[in-house]
Design a protein around this motif. Structure first.
Motif, short mmCIF file in Angstrom:
data_model
loop_
_atom_site.label_atom_id
_atom_site.label_comp_id
_atom_site.label_asym_id
_atom_site.label_seq_id
_atom_site.Cartn_x
_atom_site.Cartn_y
_atom_site.Cartn_z
N VAL A 315 0.84 -1.21 0.00
CA VAL A 315 0.00 0.00 0.00
C VAL A 315 0.87 1.25 0.00
O VAL A 315 0.66 2.19 -0.78
CB VAL A 315 -0.94 0.00 1.22
CG1 VAL A 315 -1.61 1.37 1.38
CG2 VAL A 315 -2.00 -1.08 1.07
N VAL A 316 1.88 1.28 0.87
CA VAL A 316 2.75 2.44 0.94
C VAL A 316 3.57 2.60 -0.33
O VAL A 316 3.75 3.72 -0.84
CB VAL A 316 3.66 2.36 2.19
CG1 VAL A 316 4.73 3.46 2.15
CG2 VAL A 316 2.85 2.46 3.46
N ALA A 317 4.09 1.48 -0.87
CA ALA A 317 4.88 1.55 -2.11
C ALA A 317 4.03 2.11 -3.26
O ALA A 317 4.51 2.98 -4.02
CB ALA A 317 5.41 0.16 -2.46
N ALA A 318 2.79 1.66 -3.37
CA ALA A 318 1.91 2.17 -4.44
C ALA A 318 1.65 3.65 -4.25
O ALA A 318 1.60 4.43 -5.22
CB ALA A 318 0.60 1.39 -4.43
N ARG A 319 1.48 4.08 -3.00
CA ARG A 319 1.25 5.49 -2.72
C ARG A 319 2.45 6.33 -3.13
O ARG A 319 2.29 7.39 -3.76
CB ARG A 319 0.96 5.66 -1.23
CG ARG A 319 0.68 7.10 -0.80
CD ARG A 319 0.78 7.23 0.71
NE ARG A 319 -0.11 6.30 1.40
CZ ARG A 319 0.06 5.89 2.65
NH1 ARG A 319 1.14 6.28 3.32
NH2 ARG A 319 -0.78 5.07 3.20
N LEU A 321 4.86 5.55 -5.31
CA LEU A 321 5.04 5.53 -6.77
C LEU A 321 4.07 6.48 -7.45
O LEU A 321 4.39 7.09 -8.48
CB LEU A 321 4.84 4.11 -7.29
CG LEU A 321 5.94 3.10 -6.93
CD1 LEU A 321 5.54 1.70 -7.33
CD2 LEU A 321 7.27 3.49 -7.60
N ALA A 322 2.90 6.63 -6.87
CA ALA A 322 1.90 7.52 -7.46
C ALA A 322 2.26 8.99 -7.30
O ALA A 322 1.73 9.85 -8.02
CB ALA A 322 0.53 7.26 -6.82
N THR A 323 3.16 9.31 -6.36
CA THR A 323 3.57 10.70 -6.16
C THR A 323 4.66 11.15 -7.11
O THR A 323 4.94 12.33 -7.23
CB THR A 323 4.07 10.92 -4.72
OG1 THR A 323 5.25 10.14 -4.50
CG2 THR A 323 3.00 10.52 -3.72
#
Length: 324
Positions: A315-319, A321-323
């Motif tokens: 969840v944190v990694a996806a967040r 990467l989205a930034t």
């Protein structure tokens, strides 16, 4: 069980128990309150207490009723998607997972034996201070036990709601004691006792040979009491308790006892949301706070499990990467 199912039915999404229509009510109650409501008999109370001590490493009064309902909802969702929920073990131990992940990274990416002592955040990024180096980055992910995190200095201080969660979230206490015996003289399966061993099972049930190991999984107040003793004393107490259960046991020929609450980098077993803590801490641990992100089983839907730690990392990694 029917009463718990009734409460869990109000959780539409296991990742958001705080949205239960009666979240405040059930979060304010403990499992001990449910035991009283159901007026359980003496034997049923023993099993209910041992279940809380074994599954959540806490006493019934220390576990939010809404949290138990959320955990039931997690299992229901997983079973609906994947079928039966099964426990698995990693060959060579769980450390094999992190060791192999570290080996797949460029040399010197992972630093060992360098405790973090401070984290500094600015408008431009973060700096992480260990006792040997300083690291600069755009964001920082704190993925350790919150008990260990309490020893780290933050400059500026953590946002109030995150600081409250870091410093306040409950942690269970488990002491695991494994004793090897020269002959298996016990029946297969889990056993529950009123004695200090609490719950006993054989992790070597499928192994060949005459020798076997009995594991005592002692949680809650019992785990805390054992954790305050020296390892040898813990082993002696557990062996005496196991012998009360199985009088034909020969003297043990080896073993160990691990008190997780006594380990400074852990401080406990895993998170247990106590009464009122779903409402106070659930959301703040699962959302970003500027450049600071929390990961770990305590910030996952699958709290208390390896699956939860992996889930929160994804969840944190996806967040992040989205930034970019």
């Amino acid at each position: 069980d029917d009463r718990l199912a009734e409460i869990a039915a109000g959780i539409a999404d296991a990742s958001h128990p705080e949205l239960h229509p009666q979240a405040d009510l059930y979060d304010s109650l403990s499992v001990a309150d449910l035991i009283e409501e159901l007026q359980l008999g003496e034997l049923a109370r023993v099993f209910a207490t041992r279940n809380m001590q074994g599954e959540f490493a806490a006493e019934p009064s220390e576990v939010s009723l809404l949290f138990i309902a959320q955990q039931r909802a997690v299992y229901a969702e997983s079973a609906a998607s994947h079928g039966d929920v099964e426990a698995q073990r990693l060959l060579g131990g769980v450390s094999q997972l992190t060791t192999l992940l570290a080996d797949s990274l460029p040399p010197a990416t992972v630093r060992l034996e360098q405790p973090v002592i401070a984290i500094e955040t600015t408008d431009r990024g973060v700096r992480v201070f260990t006792d040997a180096e300083v690291f600069s980055a755009d964001h920082v992910v704190v993925a350790c036990s919150l008990i260990a995190l309490r020893a780290i200095r933050f400059d500026p201080g953590l946002p109030a709601e995150l600081a409250d969660a870091v410093n306040g979230l409950g942690y269970g206490t488990v002491t695991k004691t494994a004793l090897q015996y020269p002959r298996r003289t016990w029946p297969a399966g889990y056993a529950t006792t009123e004695g200090s061993a609490q719950r006993v099972y054989e992790p070597t049930e499928m192994a060949d040979g005459d020798c076997g190991i009995l594991m005592a999984y002692t949680g809650g107040a019992g785990g805390r009491s054992l954790g305050a003793l020296a390892e040898k004393q813990r082993m002696q107490l557990i062996e005496a308790s196991q012998r009360e259960m199985y009088p034909d046991l020969s003297p043990s020929i080896g073993g160990f006892s691990q008190a997780w609450s006594a380990e400074p980098h852990f401080g406990g077993s895993y998170a247990v949301y106590r009464p009122g803590e779903i409402g106070r801490f659930w959301r703040s641990l699962r959302q970003p706070h500027g450049r600071i992100h929390v990961a770990g089983e305590h910030a996952a839907t699958w709290t208390g499990y390896l699956e939860g730690a992996v889930e929160s990392g994804e969840v944190v990694a996806a967040r992040l990467l989205a930034t970019d």
